[in-house]
Each structure stands twice: as structure tokens, then as C-alpha cells.
Motif scaffolding. Structure first.
Motif, PDB file in Angstrom:
ATOM      1  N   VAL A  10     -12.334   9.645  38.394  1.00 51.16           N
ATOM      2  CA  VAL A  10     -13.213  10.310  38.310  1.00 51.16           C
ATOM      3  C   VAL A  10     -14.744  11.060  39.233  1.00 51.16           C
ATOM      4  CG1 VAL A  10     -15.266   8.345  38.821  1.00 51.16           C
ATOM      5  CG2 VAL A  10     -13.384   7.054  37.741  1.00 51.16           C
ATOM      6  N   GLY A  11     -14.486  11.572  40.070  1.00 51.24           N
ATOM      7  CA  GLY A  11     -15.065  12.525  40.514  1.00 51.24           C
ATOM      8  C   GLY A  11     -15.421  14.058  39.634  1.00 51.24           C
TER       9      GLY A  11
ATOM     10  N   SER B 104     -17.814  17.229  35.460  1.00 45.23           N
ATOM     11  CA  SER B 104     -17.334  17.636  34.629  1.00 45.23           C
ATOM     12  C   SER B 104     -18.306  17.483  33.233  1.00 45.23           C
ATOM     13  CB  SER B 104     -16.007  17.139  33.985  1.00 45.23           C
ATOM     14  OG  SER B 104     -14.871  17.599  34.886  1.00 45.23           O
ATOM     15  N   VAL B 105     -18.320  15.479  32.931  1.00 42.05           N
ATOM     16  CA  VAL B 105     -19.387  15.618  32.002  1.00 42.05           C
ATOM     17  C   VAL B 105     -21.123  16.079  32.179  1.00 42.05           C
ATOM     18  CG1 VAL B 105     -20.727  13.226  31.389  1.00 42.05           C
ATOM     19  CG2 VAL B 105     -18.341  13.961  31.714  1.00 42.05           C
ATOM     20  N   LEU B 106     -21.583  15.467  33.415  1.00 38.25           N
ATOM     21  CA  LEU B 106     -23.025  16.212  34.020  1.00 38.25           C
ATOM     22  C   LEU B 106     -22.765  17.940  33.436  1.00 38.25           C
ATOM     23  CD1 LEU B 106     -25.510  15.552  36.876  1.00 38.25           C
ATOM     24  CD2 LEU B 106     -25.033  18.155  36.438  1.00 38.25           C
TER      25      LEU B 106
ATOM     26  N   VAL C  76     -16.331   9.445  43.561  1.00 44.98           N
ATOM     27  CA  VAL C  76     -15.464   9.375  44.368  1.00 44.98           C
ATOM     28  C   VAL C  76     -16.008   7.847  44.704  1.00 44.98           C
ATOM     29  CG1 VAL C  76     -14.230  10.467  46.757  1.00 44.98           C
ATOM     30  CG2 VAL C  76     -14.615  11.378  44.900  1.00 44.98           C
ATOM     31  N   TRP C  77     -17.259   8.443  45.317  1.00 43.72           N
ATOM     32  CA  TRP C  77     -17.883   6.683  46.364  1.00 43.72           C
ATOM     33  C   TRP C  77     -17.640   5.694  45.467  1.00 43.72           C
ATOM     34  CZ3 TRP C  77     -22.545   4.336  45.158  1.00 43.72           C
ATOM     35  CH2 TRP C  77     -22.827   4.078  46.455  1.00 43.72           C
ATOM     36  N   THR C  78     -18.023   5.873  44.172  1.00 44.35           N
ATOM     37  CA  THR C  78     -18.217   4.566  43.437  1.00 44.35           C
ATOM     38  C   THR C  78     -16.601   3.441  43.191  1.00 44.35           C
ATOM     39  OG1 THR C  78     -19.466   4.963  41.931  1.00 44.35           O
ATOM     40  CG2 THR C  78     -18.728   3.785  41.180  1.00 44.35           C
ATOM     41  N   VAL C  79     -15.626   4.516  43.707  1.00 44.26           N
ATOM     42  CA  VAL C  79     -14.126   4.094  43.088  1.00 44.26           C
ATOM     43  C   VAL C  79     -14.445   3.732  45.346  1.00 44.26           C
ATOM     44  CG1 VAL C  79     -11.573   4.828  42.774  1.00 44.26           C
ATOM     45  CG2 VAL C  79     -13.325   5.754  41.525  1.00 44.26           C
ATOM     46  N   GLY C  80     -14.376   4.064  45.434  1.00 44.93           N
ATOM     47  CA  GLY C  80     -13.789   3.913  47.151  1.00 44.93           C
ATOM     48  C   GLY C  80     -14.642   2.920  47.377  1.00 44.93           C
ATOM     49  N   ASN C  81     -15.928   2.577  46.596  1.00 43.13           N
ATOM     50  CA  ASN C  81     -16.468   0.904  47.367  1.00 43.13           C
ATOM     51  C   ASN C  81     -15.877  -0.196  46.522  1.00 43.13           C
ATOM     52  OD1 ASN C  81     -19.142   1.341  49.405  1.00 43.13           O
ATOM     53  ND2 ASN C  81     -18.301   3.363  48.543  1.00 43.13           N
TER      54      ASN C  81
ATOM     55  N   PRO D 209     -21.701  18.516  42.035  1.00 45.49           N
ATOM     56  CA  PRO D 209     -21.055  18.540  43.414  1.00 45.49           C
ATOM     57  C   PRO D 209     -21.435  17.081  43.712  1.00 45.49           C
ATOM     58  CG  PRO D 209     -21.134  20.635  43.815  1.00 45.49           C
ATOM     59  CD  PRO D 209     -22.343  19.837  42.688  1.00 45.49           C
ATOM     60  N   LEU D 210     -22.892  16.383  43.712  1.00 48.93           N
ATOM     61  CA  LEU D 210     -23.363  15.515  43.250  1.00 48.93           C
ATOM     62  C   LEU D 210     -22.019  13.956  42.946  1.00 48.93           C
ATOM     63  CD1 LEU D 210     -25.072  12.913  44.641  1.00 48.93           C
ATOM     64  CD2 LEU D 210     -26.906  14.075  42.955  1.00 48.93           C
ATOM     65  N   ALA D 211     -21.997  14.715  41.438  1.00 46.82           N
ATOM     66  CA  ALA D 211     -22.295  13.773  40.367  1.00 46.82           C
ATOM     67  C   ALA D 211     -20.684  13.085  40.554  1.00 46.82           C
ATOM     68  CB  ALA D 211     -22.392  14.403  39.473  1.00 46.82           C
ATOM     69  N   CYS D 212     -19.356  14.420  41.319  1.00 45.35           N
ATOM     70  CA  CYS D 212     -18.384  14.450  41.881  1.00 45.35           C
ATOM     71  C   CYS D 212     -18.523  13.093  43.086  1.00 45.35           C
ATOM     72  CB  CYS D 212     -18.156  15.961  42.508  1.00 45.35           C
ATOM     73  SG  CYS D 212     -16.172  16.325  43.377  1.00 45.35           S
TER      74      CYS D 212
END
Length: 364
Positions: free
Chosen positions: A94-95, A100-102, A131-136, A124-127
Motif C-alpha cells: 500500500v505504501g 506511486s499514484v501521487l 504504511v500507517w493506515t495498514v499498521g493501524n 514520501p508522505l503518501a508512502c
């Protein structure tokens, strides 16, 4: 205890699981959006995996005692959530995708006189957000700062290679940035979620997911409009927005547009039932119009004229007259097409003669 149904969850998984509908039903909004943005957890992989995990998700949503006891035991056994290959791979995927999309969405050329390439530094913010969304997800959580710092510390490698070195090194550096961000979250930020998430109203949940979906869709739209390219038959690249403009001014589209307009006008005057009849007739469902074309005759031709034309064409295209194998193959195909056309017209005219006789009072 909650009232989430396992049966209904499986039904939602079946009809809309690729878009995260079952996760939304269970209150797992982050996972629902992830499934939507990756078409089922990266092209259906997560969707298939959910087939075996739905009972656990439902037990979690309902706060079942057995599930809670198992969770409490895990928290007591491990100071922090143990490493999960599935979750770590999810953070990386997802990161990588969101970053990549951004970056793909940022226009390569100036738009409105502005060079928008500075927005690449939001990659890097989108990355880190991915990562954070999946981790939470679920009962694990963590701050975004560790993956964000790791992404920005390693991003100069990507930008350096992107500008000065080959594409292979460019891609390698980008992947390294995503891995470092995921590793930073997993090793530094990850912890147990000890307090339940605050419940939100349905309207707020839908609004939040809608805004996220709008932003994500806007990025893809920007890429397709400004940066995506089509390749023509000669191998030349054509920007999609120019191709779209040329398509909208092409004779094919203008003819189609006029046909749709004529159909709409006809429907307003005669009703949709009559319009449908006309559409069916124009679609040549019996192959009559194509048969006339194959035999080179018209709708007013008599059966004798059609038969004479059929015999002449059959003689001209008979496979036995061809010597070369390729010519013989072509003749065979044409010969079969002529025979089929004659059979179609003969059958249609025979049925029409039969109907005419039955409707004639003298035959009553």
C-alpha cells in the motif's frame, strides 16, 4: 455483545467484498478503504483471504468473550504485537502504491503556467500514510512519525537516482524508501491498541470515506489526463488528453453522437416501445441486410433474381477452381458465406409468403 451477522457479512463479502463492503459493515473503515483502493487487497488477494477470517472479524465486532480473552492473553504474552508477514507485506504494497499514484499524478508539463513538480516531495508522505493506515488496522496502532521520518530520510536516494541515474536504480531506491518506512513503523511505532476506537456516526463515516475516495480518484484522474499516453500503430506516444480531444472531434464520434440524438428525438415523438422495435430492426437480427450485401441484391429483388445471383457467385467462388492453398481457403470461406446468405433470404421470403397467404381472405 453486538449484533453483526456472519451470514450477512459473507453475503456482503460476495457481492461487494472487492470494494470492502463487508469491512464497512463491521466498522473496519480503514480496511474497507484499503480494499477499495487496491481492488480487494491488491487485486483480490485480501478479499480471498477474508473468506477464512470473517468469523474472527465478526467476533471482534460483536465483542465476543472468547475473542476478547484470546486478545488479552496475546497482549499479556507480548509487550508489542509480534511480527506479521502479511501485515508487513500489506504496508509495503500500500505504501508503494499510494506513493506511486501521487507521483504519477503530478503533471510533467506546466499547467496554468505553473510547474507542479514540487509536489513530488509529497511522495514520501503518501508512502508513510499507506504504511500507517495498514499498521493501524484492528488492535494494533502506531504513530505516523516513525514511518514518515524514515521515508523522508531515504527519499533523497530516490530523487537522486530519478534525476541522474538509470530507471532500474530509480525503482530500487523507491522500493528501499517504502521498505524503510514499513520497517520503521513495525520496529519503532507499533504497539497494542489498548483503548477501543471511538464510534462515529454513519454520516461521518460515509463522509470521511467519500472524501478519501474523492482524493484518491482525483490522483488517478490527474495521471490519466496529464501524464498517461497512448501508443499508435506507428509506435508514437500521444497524450491521453489530446487523444480524448481528437476523439470528441472525430467523424466516428460525431456520427455516433448524431445517431444518439436522432434516437432520442424519435423516442420523444413515437415512444420507447416503437424506438426499441426500430433498434431491433436496424440491428439486423436475422442477418437479412448482410445477406443482401453478400449476394449483391436488394430487398426488392425477386426469388428468381436471388437464386440466379446465388448460382453465379457459387460458381465463381467454388473452392475446386482455386489452385493455391491460400486462395482455396479464401474461396472456401466465401463459398460458405454465399450459401448461408442464400439460405437466410430463402427462409425469410418463404415465411413472408406463408404469412401473406394466411392473411389473404381468399385463403381463409
Amino acid at each position: 455483545m453486538g449484533d453483526k451477522s456472519t451470514l450477512l457479512t459473507y453475503l456482503l463479502w460476495l457481492v461487494g467484498g472487492v470494494f470492502g463492503l463487508h469491512h464497512f459493515y463491521l466498522g473496519r473503515d480503514s480496511q474497507a478503504f484499503l480494499w477499495w483502493s487496491t481492488l480487494g487487497g491488491y487485486i483480490g488477494c485480501g478479499w480471498l483471504r477474508d473468506l477464512f477470517y470473517i468469523p474472527t472479524y465478526v467476533a471482534d465486532a460483536n465483542g465476543e468473550r472468547a475473542f476478547i480473552e484470546k486478545l488479552v492473553a496475546a497482549v499479556r504474552t507480548h509487550n508489542k504485537p509480534p511480527f506479521s508477514t502479511t501485515r508487513f507485506c500489506g504496508m509495503v504494497i500500500v505504501g508503494y502504491l499510494w506513493a506511486s499514484v501521487l507521483m504519477l499524478a503530478v503533471p510533467e508539463d506546466e499547467v496554468a503556467g505553473i510547474n507542479w513538480r514540487f509536489l513530488l516531495f509529497l511522495g514520501p508522505l503518501a508512502c508513510a500514510l499507506g504504511v500507517w493506515t495498514v499498521g493501524n488496522i484492528g488492535h494494533e496502532e502506531g504513530s505516523i512519525w516513525w514511518p514518515l521520518i524514515a521515508a523522508y530520510i531515504t527519499s533523497p536516494l530516490y530523487f537522486y537516482f530519478h534525476i541522474y541515474i538509470s530507471f532500474l536504480d530509480d525503482s530500487t531506491a523507491f522500493t528501499l524508501m517504502v521498505f524503510c518506512s514499513a520497517w520503521a513503523f513495525d520496529s519503532k511505532a507499533k504497539q497494542w491498541r489498548r483503548t477501543p476506537k471511538k464510534k462515529k456516526s454513519l454520516a461521518r463515516r460515509i463522509t470521511t470515506l467519500g472524501l478519501c475516495a474523492l482524493l484518491y480518484t482525483s490522483l488517478w484522474t490527474s495521471y490519466l489526463y496529464f501524464n498517461a499516453k497512448l501508443v499508435d500503430a506507428e509506435g508514437e506516444e500521444i497524450p491521453v488528453h489530446k487523444a480524448v480531444h481528437h476523439f470528441l472531434t472525430s467523424p466516428w464520434w460525431l456520427d455516433l453522437k448524431q445517431s444518439l440524438h436522432d434516437t432520442w428525438t424519435f423516442a420523444q415523438a413515437h415512444g420507447w416501445s416503437e424506438t426499441w422495435k426500430q433498434i431491433v430492426e436496424l440491428s439486423d437480427p436475422h442477418g437479412e441486410q448482410n445477406a443482401y450485401k453478400v449476394l449483391g441484391v436488394s430487398a426488392i429483388s425477386t426469388q428468381s433474381e436471388i437464386k440466379a445471383k446465388y448460382r453465379a457467385l457459387s460458381l465463381e467462388w467454388h473452392p475446386d477452381k482455386a489452385k493455391d492453398p491460400e486462395a482455396k481457403r479464401i474461396a472456401q470461406e466465401k463459398f460458405v458465406e454465399i450459401q448461408q446468405a442464400y439460405e437466410i433470404l430463402s427462409s425469410i421470403k418463404s415465411k413472408r409468403r406463408s404469412r401473406s397467404r394466411k392473411s389473404d381472405p381468399e385463403w381463409s
